[in-house]
Design an enzyme around this catalytic site. Structure first.
Site, PDB file in Angstrom:
ATOM      1  N   THR A 100      10.042  -7.259 -13.255  1.00  0.00           N
ATOM      2  CA  THR A 100       9.537  -8.641 -13.275  1.00  0.00           C
ATOM      3  C   THR A 100       8.542  -8.846 -12.138  1.00  0.00           C
ATOM      4  O   THR A 100       8.800  -8.457 -10.995  1.00  0.00           O
ATOM      5  CB  THR A 100      10.710  -9.632 -13.140  1.00  0.00           C
ATOM      6  OG1 THR A 100      11.601  -9.388 -14.229  1.00  0.00           O
ATOM      7  CG2 THR A 100      10.226 -11.076 -13.176  1.00  0.00           C
ATOM      8  N   ALA A 127       0.818  -1.223   0.000  1.00  0.00           N
ATOM      9  CA  ALA A 127       0.000   0.000   0.000  1.00  0.00           C
ATOM     10  C   ALA A 127       0.847   1.265   0.000  1.00  0.00           C
ATOM     11  O   ALA A 127       0.433   2.285  -0.539  1.00  0.00           O
ATOM     12  CB  ALA A 127      -0.959  -0.002   1.189  1.00  0.00           C
ATOM     13  N   THR A 128       2.039   1.216   0.582  1.00  0.00           N
ATOM     14  CA  THR A 128       2.909   2.407   0.554  1.00  0.00           C
ATOM     15  C   THR A 128       3.238   2.764  -0.892  1.00  0.00           C
ATOM     16  O   THR A 128       3.098   3.919  -1.311  1.00  0.00           O
ATOM     17  CB  THR A 128       4.215   2.158   1.347  1.00  0.00           C
ATOM     18  OG1 THR A 128       3.884   1.852   2.692  1.00  0.00           O
ATOM     19  CG2 THR A 128       5.129   3.375   1.305  1.00  0.00           C
ATOM     20  N   HIS A 172      -0.564  -7.912   3.214  1.00  0.00           N
ATOM     21  CA  HIS A 172      -0.253  -8.421   4.560  1.00  0.00           C
ATOM     22  C   HIS A 172      -1.233  -7.962   5.634  1.00  0.00           C
ATOM     23  O   HIS A 172      -1.113  -8.366   6.796  1.00  0.00           O
ATOM     24  CB  HIS A 172       1.202  -8.101   4.940  1.00  0.00           C
ATOM     25  CG  HIS A 172       1.480  -6.691   5.330  1.00  0.00           C
ATOM     26  ND1 HIS A 172       1.496  -6.273   6.638  1.00  0.00           N
ATOM     27  CD2 HIS A 172       1.779  -5.600   4.587  1.00  0.00           C
ATOM     28  CE1 HIS A 172       1.800  -4.977   6.679  1.00  0.00           C
ATOM     29  NE2 HIS A 172       1.967  -4.540   5.438  1.00  0.00           N
ATOM     30  N   CYS A 198       7.804   0.696  27.865  1.00  0.00           N
ATOM     31  CA  CYS A 198       7.909   0.505  29.308  1.00  0.00           C
ATOM     32  C   CYS A 198       8.895   1.513  29.877  1.00  0.00           C
ATOM     33  O   CYS A 198      10.003   1.660  29.389  1.00  0.00           O
ATOM     34  CB  CYS A 198       8.377  -0.924  29.582  1.00  0.00           C
ATOM     35  SG  CYS A 198       8.240  -1.402  31.289  1.00  0.00           S
ATOM     36  N   GLN A 236      -6.710  -1.094   5.142  1.00  0.00           N
ATOM     37  CA  GLN A 236      -7.403  -1.732   6.277  1.00  0.00           C
ATOM     38  C   GLN A 236      -8.805  -2.208   5.894  1.00  0.00           C
ATOM     39  O   GLN A 236      -9.404  -3.004   6.616  1.00  0.00           O
ATOM     40  CB  GLN A 236      -7.530  -0.749   7.446  1.00  0.00           C
ATOM     41  CG  GLN A 236      -6.218  -0.315   8.069  1.00  0.00           C
ATOM     42  CD  GLN A 236      -5.572  -1.398   8.928  1.00  0.00           C
ATOM     43  OE1 GLN A 236      -6.232  -2.346   9.371  1.00  0.00           O
ATOM     44  NE2 GLN A 236      -4.284  -1.268   9.165  1.00  0.00           N
ATOM     45  N   ASN A 253      -6.400   3.056  10.373  1.00  0.00           N
ATOM     46  CA  ASN A 253      -5.616   1.965  10.944  1.00  0.00           C
ATOM     47  C   ASN A 253      -5.445   2.063  12.455  1.00  0.00           C
ATOM     48  O   ASN A 253      -5.179   1.071  13.109  1.00  0.00           O
ATOM     49  CB  ASN A 253      -4.234   1.885  10.277  1.00  0.00           C
ATOM     50  CG  ASN A 253      -3.571   3.237  10.125  1.00  0.00           C
ATOM     51  OD1 ASN A 253      -4.095   4.130   9.463  1.00  0.00           O
ATOM     52  ND2 ASN A 253      -2.427   3.403  10.756  1.00  0.00           N
TER      53      ASN A 253
END
Ligand SMILES: *Cc1c(COP(=O)(O)O)cnc(C)c1O
Length: 396
Positions: free
Chosen positions: A252, A77-78, A213, A338, A191, A163
């Site tokens: 290709t 998508a980028t 993905h 954290c 999304q 997203n």
């Protein structure tokens, strides 16, 4: 899905999804056995690869009710977003073929980073960009788009489903508006595609970006839909080379990846209802268990116009660093690491009105096809533990 016992529970399906084993199986022969170059037209290796690509193109097209010849395979998508936005603007800016007027693009403040980065780059080339605000649910109003239209507006680019917060924009209405004003309409559907019903004609979409993905396909492959008629959209290609993908995207073809994208969307289309029902039920289980525990917990995004697999929760009484420490064992997305809150707060959460502090106290849980009830129950227990420790949940 095989899940290792020591592996954290995966709740980050808006970041990426595992490749469905069914998809992997369909891809497999295209690595070693059916390895042909889809452009080799003089022998059966090439024919086999080319036939597989055609099949995949049909699956991708049918998932958005488009014509197969209007689908161009990309690396994700980028790249599709780059091709669409730069392709339209370069055409207008081209000294020999373009118009004298600098193009104007209308977008929102909550697009994926790659759209913002492309547009900010294009601003260096003289492109004018309007970044529209969104409401507290993340919706960009059609009225605000209408008011932003100028005589040199060439393109409207609005994210289909967000997203971070899952909000689905009024795509039908935006498409109708763009058609009325003869402005091209691009939507980043990374999304949305495969999860919600998309019809590029009835929605007035001219350009649409897809990623494999995010829908149980492999990484590094995607597609761009480019309307071929009514009107025909002409893009300046970003790459120059051979005649693959009608010269718009030479190189290709990634045959196994393309086969994987096609298979992923075919599966997504056939089991859309099933996936949706499964994920919705788990989402409701989690929300029904967590939201009543404290009024300080807020669910972000639109209440109804939304993806069913996204949960964005703000815990106003919990310190940002706490999440990463207390929710170990869950793989989810948050703005804070954290014991450190050095990361910049999310611009999407800020755009819907959250302060820096609240944006940092927000987590995104992304559910998917392979999420189980057991996993959700474990997550509920962990969240309850977190709330109890922070002494927020009186009822627990
Ligand atoms: C994931 C995502 C992208 C980027 O897709 P890639 O295929 O990883 O390049 C773009 N837009 C949205 C909305 C996304 O969710």
């Amino acid at each position: 899905m095989k899940k290792g016992a020591s592996q954290p529970i995966y709740l980050d399906y808006n970041a990426t999804t595992p490749t469905d084993p069914k998809v992997q199986k369909i891809m497999e022969p295209y690595f070693c056995e059916k390895f042909g170059n889809a452009s080799s037209s003089s022998h059966s290796y090439g024919w086999e690869a080319s036939a597989a690509v055609s099949q995949a193109r049909k699956h991708v097209a049918s998932s958005i009710s488009a014509r197969p010849e209007d689908i161009y395979f990309t690396s994700g998508a980028t790249e599709s977003n780059n091709m669409a936005l730069k392709g339209v603007c370069y055409k207008v800016l081209c000294p020999s073929t373009g118009s004298k007027q600098k193009p104007h693009v209308i977008t929102t403040s909550v697009e994926h980073k790659c759209v913002h980065e492309v547009l900010s780059y294009l601003e260096n080339w003289g492109v004018e960009v309007t970044y529209l605000p969104v409401d507290e649910h993340g919706i960009c109003s059609v009225e605000s788009i209408k008011n932003a239209i100028k005589s040199n507006t060439k393109l409207i680019s609005i994210i289909f489903a967000n997203n971070e917060i899952g909000t689905i924009n009024p795509i039908h209405e935006i498409g109708a508006l763009s058609k009325k004003h003869n402005i091209l309409f691009h939507t980043d559907a990374a999304q949305a595609c495969g999860k919600i019903d998309i019809d590029v004609d009835s929605m007035g979409i001219d350009l649409l970006s897809i990623s494999a993905h995010k829908i149980y396909g492999p990484k590094g492959v995607g597609a761009l839909y480019v309307r071929g008629k009514n009107p025909e959209v002409n893009l300046t290609p970003l790459q120059h080379g051979g005649s693959q993908e009608a010269g718009l995207r030479p190189g290709t073809l990634n045959v196994p990846g393309i086969v994987g994208l096609g298979a992923a969307l075919e599966i997504a289309m056939t089991q859309k209802q099933e996936d949706r029902a499964h994920i919705k039920k788990l989402r409701e289980t989690l929300l029904n268990a967590i939201l009543p525990l404290s009024p300080s917990i807020k669910l972000n995004g639109h209440p109804t116009s939304r993806l069913c697999n996204n949960i964005s929760l703000t815990f106003s009484d919990i310190q940002p660093g706490q999440f990463a420490c207390d929710l170990s064992g869950i793989a989810f997305s948050s703005n804070s690491a954290c014991s450190s809150d050095s990361t910049a707060p999310s611009y999407v959460l800020k755009a819907i009105g959250l302060s820096d502090q609240l944006a940092r106290s927000t987590i995104r849980l992304g559910l998917g096809r392979f999420t189980t009830e057991d996993e959700i129950n474990t997550v509920i227990q962990k969240l309850k533990g977190l709330l109890k420790k922070a002494d927020i949940s009186a009822s627990y």
